[in-house]
Write an enzyme that holds these catalytic residues in place. Sequence first.
Site, short mmCIF file in Angstrom:
data_model
loop_
_atom_site.label_atom_id
_atom_site.label_comp_id
_atom_site.label_asym_id
_atom_site.label_seq_id
_atom_site.Cartn_x
_atom_site.Cartn_y
_atom_site.Cartn_z
N LYS A 214 8.59 7.21 5.41
CA LYS A 214 9.43 8.41 5.36
C LYS A 214 8.55 9.66 5.30
O LYS A 214 8.74 10.60 6.05
CB LYS A 214 10.35 8.32 4.13
CG LYS A 214 11.30 9.45 3.96
CD LYS A 214 12.27 9.14 2.82
CE LYS A 214 13.00 10.40 2.39
NZ LYS A 214 13.94 10.14 1.29
N GLU A 220 -1.00 3.50 0.91
CA GLU A 220 -1.08 2.12 1.41
C GLU A 220 -0.78 2.07 2.90
O GLU A 220 -1.50 1.46 3.69
CB GLU A 220 -0.06 1.23 0.68
CG GLU A 220 -0.37 0.97 -0.78
CD GLU A 220 0.23 2.02 -1.71
OE1 GLU A 220 0.50 3.15 -1.25
OE2 GLU A 220 0.40 1.70 -2.90
N GLY A 275 14.43 5.93 0.22
CA GLY A 275 13.65 4.81 0.76
C GLY A 275 14.34 3.47 0.57
O GLY A 275 14.47 2.67 1.50
N ARG A 276 14.82 3.22 -0.65
CA ARG A 276 15.41 1.90 -0.93
C ARG A 276 16.82 1.77 -0.37
O ARG A 276 17.46 0.74 -0.51
CB ARG A 276 15.39 1.63 -2.43
CG ARG A 276 16.06 2.69 -3.28
CD ARG A 276 15.69 2.52 -4.74
NE ARG A 276 16.17 3.61 -5.58
CZ ARG A 276 15.56 4.78 -5.74
NH1 ARG A 276 14.45 5.03 -5.09
NH2 ARG A 276 16.06 5.70 -6.54
N GLU A 361 14.52 0.48 -9.33
CA GLU A 361 14.02 1.82 -9.04
C GLU A 361 15.17 2.82 -9.19
O GLU A 361 14.95 3.98 -9.53
CB GLU A 361 13.44 1.85 -7.63
CG GLU A 361 12.42 2.95 -7.42
CD GLU A 361 11.65 2.78 -6.13
OE1 GLU A 361 10.62 2.08 -6.14
OE2 GLU A 361 12.07 3.34 -5.11
N HIS A 392 14.73 -26.31 -10.66
CA HIS A 392 13.64 -27.18 -11.11
C HIS A 392 12.55 -26.40 -11.80
O HIS A 392 11.45 -26.91 -11.99
CB HIS A 392 13.10 -27.97 -9.92
CG HIS A 392 14.14 -28.85 -9.31
ND1 HIS A 392 14.33 -30.16 -9.69
CD2 HIS A 392 15.11 -28.57 -8.40
CE1 HIS A 392 15.35 -30.66 -9.01
NE2 HIS A 392 15.85 -29.71 -8.23
N LYS A 512 1.64 7.20 -6.82
CA LYS A 512 1.06 7.69 -5.57
C LYS A 512 -0.12 8.64 -5.81
O LYS A 512 -0.96 8.79 -4.95
CB LYS A 512 2.14 8.37 -4.72
CG LYS A 512 3.17 7.39 -4.15
CD LYS A 512 4.12 8.05 -3.17
CE LYS A 512 5.07 7.01 -2.58
NZ LYS A 512 5.93 7.53 -1.53
C1 G6Q Z 1 12.12 4.14 -2.40
C2 G6Q Z 1 10.88 4.75 -2.89
C3 G6Q Z 1 9.62 4.09 -2.41
C4 G6Q Z 1 9.23 4.43 -0.98
C5 G6Q Z 1 7.81 3.98 -0.73
C6 G6Q Z 1 7.34 4.28 0.67
O1 G6Q Z 1 13.23 4.53 -2.69
O2 G6Q Z 1 10.89 6.11 -2.61
O3 G6Q Z 1 9.67 2.69 -2.52
O4 G6Q Z 1 10.11 3.84 -0.07
O5 G6Q Z 1 6.98 4.59 -1.67
O6 G6Q Z 1 7.43 5.64 0.95
P1 G6Q Z 1 7.25 6.16 2.41
O7 G6Q Z 1 8.34 5.61 3.27
O8 G6Q Z 1 7.30 7.66 2.33
O9 G6Q Z 1 5.90 5.67 2.90
#
Ligand code: G6Q
Length: 558
Positions: A214, A220, A275-276, A361, A392, A512
Amino acid sequence: MSTFTEAPAYRALQAHHDAMRNVHLRELFANDATRGERLTLDPSLHSGQAVLGLYFDYSKQRVTDETLKLLIALAHERGVAEKRDAMFRGDKINVTEKRAVLHIALRAPRDAVILVDGENVVPQVHAVLDKMSAFSNRVRGGEWLGATGKRIRNVVNIGIGGSDLGPVMAYEALKHYSARDMTFRFVSNVDGTDFAEAVQDLNAEETLFIVASKTFTTLETMTNAQTARNWFLARIGDESAIAKHFVAVSTNQAQVEKFGIDPANMFGFWDWVGGRYSMDSAIGLSTMLAIGPGNFRDMLDGFHAMDEHFRTAPFEQNLPVLMGLLAVWNNNFLNAETVAVLPYEQYLKRFPAYLQQLTMESNGKRVTRQGEMITYQTGPIYWGEPGTNGQHSFYQLIHQGTRLIPCDFIAFSQTLNPLPPHHDLLMANVLAQAEALAFGKTADEVRAEGIPEWLVPHRVFPGNRPSTTILADKLDPATLGKLVALYEHSVFVQGVIWDIDSFDQWGVELGKVLAKKIIGELETGDAELRHDSSTNALIRKYRKARGAWNVKQPAPKN
Ligand code: G6Q
């Protein structure tokens, strides 16, 4: 508005709980022969929306009609309907980030009107969906070729958190519907092993990388994307080939261009998609490439059907509202600390991991929307594994441990891989587990089996352990959409009751930035260290022992 624990409905629920704390599910079922059919929801029957088709059995939750009445009063008192309407209207309900929360717009039909700052966002959503569909059809149909003229056979999604968990979960969940002549991989961890293993058997000429971020600044993802670029160029050796092998999903066009991806190959989304909550936006490009635009549309229609149900059904018959209220009951009155999500469907193996982010989250917050410290429990811990494997291992604790662990069982009447007798065995297990958790086995029942007295306490199952069973016909794209939307809105309901902002994630933002300082100290071997003595010692030890990680690697062979 009063705080949650001062609300009249909360107090009434507390008194009600005190009165029924020792009531056993055995008793509740014995006193009401219809309970198992009454305390269920099948929205196709209740609201005339035959499209939903999720049978929701909450009769094994520790509730009575009175509990439900009080919980629904709580929902009204806490303003669930008003807040829900505000979300659907595009109000900026994510107060700390001053953003609208409109994942529901991602699955709205073409002719819907949803305004953000006076602008209808639905046409933008469909423009991106159309662009994704055209691209997916070209790649799947062999029209979009790699730079050396080969068909794209491999898709590698590079993203993390919300830009990874949804795509992985959806790919695994809908694998049955996917193009089997293509390989899909997902790279998220900054640990180089994740990338190395994902590409080790791939031919660069046939590989498409989706850089899904996003913000397009996440450490990462940017590190993995750069490594992917290097890996690709080392094999193809031609910068101009990048255009055929790298696409981006982002809200940040400037950064996408800076990375070297042509904006024509960028699929956008908007700041009002968290994001989620983004697996049905362009972040789902890998899903669409796997299952095709038609199946993707079916999934969106499933999401939308649940949105409409949530928006319109009376609370008594509203799946996400009831699910959210039961979660509050278990969390705040029965003091359960966790929820186990137990899908009896192998394709849903990543569903618990996906839900962990969605729920924890969103609702792992300790201040109200106004910033006041909270004195009650908010979001519980979600965890789980597909059945029957969990039986199990950790089910022992759920059956006979000292903690109360409410369970969500998810099962399907039809299997996608009919191999008799497997499915009947699978279903027998899920039904038996929910039954055993609710009713247990008394000491007298154990004795009647001829068990010696000294062993009786070990063989007793206390029961009275709550669960919900969600039964659908079969796992298809629409059903997956309904299931995810059900949890999304249930999370929303809980957040409203607890008066928290379910849509920010400051805890993630911290992560981050935190590592950045130490990265510099690791790279500069002699930098002065000003951390606590433990961190300083660990850094020194690592500097000494890390070996030749940063020695230039030999050029890879093609
Ligand atoms: C989700 C969070 C988080 C995010 C990641 C990746 O709700 O904001 O999990 O999706 O940190 O972020 P980017 O899509 O900006 O790389």
